[in-house]
Write an enzyme that holds these catalytic residues in place. Structure first.
Site, PDB file in Angstrom:
ATOM      1  NE  ARG A 271      -1.768   1.785   3.550  1.00  0.00           N
ATOM      2  CZ  ARG A 271      -1.628   1.493   4.837  1.00  0.00           C
ATOM      3  NH1 ARG A 271      -2.267   0.472   5.356  1.00  0.00           N
ATOM      4  NH2 ARG A 271      -0.827   2.218   5.610  1.00  0.00           N
ATOM      5  CG  HIS A 275      -5.981   2.603   6.531  1.00  0.00           C
ATOM      6  ND1 HIS A 275      -6.142   1.300   6.116  1.00  0.00           N
ATOM      7  CD2 HIS A 275      -7.136   2.957   7.147  1.00  0.00           C
ATOM      8  CE1 HIS A 275      -7.340   0.870   6.474  1.00  0.00           C
ATOM      9  NE2 HIS A 275      -7.961   1.852   7.097  1.00  0.00           N
ATOM     10  CE1 TYR A 284       1.354   2.468   8.431  1.00  0.00           C
ATOM     11  CE2 TYR A 284       0.252   4.147   9.757  1.00  0.00           C
ATOM     12  CZ  TYR A 284       0.323   3.376   8.607  1.00  0.00           C
ATOM     13  OH  TYR A 284      -0.631   3.538   7.621  1.00  0.00           O
TER      14      TYR A 284
END
Length: 379
Positions: A271, A275, A284
């Site tokens: 990805r 998100h 992160y």
């Protein structure tokens, strides 16, 4: 007196030599993700299919970029981008026949569009206008599923029902790596294997369930290995290799249609974007990781293959990009038009026969709307 000492109590005898019900070896995935592009297998790939996949990938990349821009303009409430995962999205749609069903997750808008759903209708849920913006029966595409993995049991149920009716139908259910940690995933795969339902599970392993890396979700060698525990084959494929994903999914669909039962396919992808537009992925993961995956970009991989084999020149590539820009312009124009919405539509298509509570809520809202309209007229 214990239960075992009672008269007529069941007393187990020593077991016979144990034999596995199913030989696990044929169910195990390959040690490495299956690839086509950049290997000898690429020479056997259909040039027309490769060009078709390329055009869809470029279109999908532009669609993702435009939808993301629409969120910044306030035209979309949220958009979970599939940038970097376009090979999985496009291959999933193209591997199915018209009579088959697609069960997407919330990130699979591109697969829905590639299946033939109008781009604006595919974004209606994410716009907050309707529960879903298209007719699932018309397109044989289930509504985009926001709850994780809840669409998987539905896919199994439809596939099993179709087989009982004698319909030659396969269901393809898409889910992310995070969805494999849900109970619905277990229930769906277990029922599918026991019933030998004609369903294909595509897990897009993009590395993170929002901010949770895969290593904190499972200690399995791969998600494809989970298939063995249910008694179905597991396949591991390079999710950025459009030709490989299409081949593996096509084989799994053919296997299911022939009565071979379900298959679990894990596509290793990434990805690239956050998100959703509400997420800060820098909290992160590092830039170096994202950069490394950009070098393994699905559009770039296929473009290299096509140009290297003389199957794509600059004029053809430019024409594909122009088509993508035309699509984006039309999408912008249509999404900039304010839709006329009826709040009473909230109560349609919830139950076949509205419940008492739903009727009460509907009457309450209708009364509020009438009062609001009368107040506005009085002013």
């Amino acid at each position: 007196m214990t239960v075992m000492e009672q008269r007529g109590a069941y007393r187990p005898s020593p077991p016979p030599a144990w034999q596995p019900r199913t030989d696990p070896a044929p169910l195990l995935p390959d040690a490495e993700p299956y690839r086509v592009l950049g290997t000898e297998a690429a020479a056997k790939a259909d040039p027309e299919l490769l060009r078709r996949l390329y055009a869809r990938l470029v279109l999908g990349r532009r669609y993702n970029a435009q939808a993301t821009a629409l969120t910044k303009q306030g035209r979309l409430a949220v958009y979970p981008s599939s940038t970097g995962q376009e090979a999985c999205e496009v291959a999933a749609a193209l591997a199915l026949q018209e009579r088959d069903w697609l069960f997407p997750s919330y990130r699979d808008t591109l697969a829905v569009v590639a299946r033939g759903v109008d781009p604006v209708e595919a974004l209606t849920l994410l716009r907050g206008d309707w529960h879903t913006g298209y007719d699932p029966r018309e397109h044989r595409v289930a509504p985009l599923s926001t709850p994780l993995a809840t669409q998987l049991p539905h896919a199994v149920g439809l596939a099993h029902a179709a087989r009982l009716k004698g319909d030659d139908v396969v269901a393809l259910a898409m889910v992310g790596d995070g969805g494999t940690s849900e109970g619905d995933f277990h229930e769906a795969l277990n029922f599918a294997a026991v019933w030998q339902a004609p369903v294909v599970f595509l897990v897009q392993n993009n590395g993170f369930a929002i901010s949770v890396p895969l290593a904190k979700q499972t200690a399995a060698p791969s998600l494809a290995h989970k298939a063995v525990g249910y008694g179905m084959p597991g396949r591991l494929v390079d999710g950025n290799d459009a030709a490989a994903v299409h081949e593996v999914l096509t084989d799994a669909v053919r296997h299911a249609r022939a009565g071979g039962g379900p298959t679990l396919v894990e596509a290793i992808t990434y990805r690239v974007d956050a998100h959703t537009n509400a997420d800060d992925a820098t909290r992160y993961r590092g830039d170096a990781e994202v950069t490394a995956w950009r070098d393994h970009d699905p559009v770039l991989l296929l473009e290299r293959e096509l140009t290297g084999r003389g199957l794509l020149d600059e004029d053809a590539a430019a024409a594909v990009r122009e088509d993508a820009e035309t699509m984006a312009a039309r999408l912008r124009e249509r999404m900039n038009q304010d839709p006329e919405l009826d709040p009473m539509d909230l109560f349609d298509h919830v139950y076949a026969e509205p419940t008492g509570q739903l009727r009460e809520q509907r009457d309450l809202l209708r009364a509020e709307l009438v009062a609001e309209a009368e107040e506005g007229t009085a002013r």
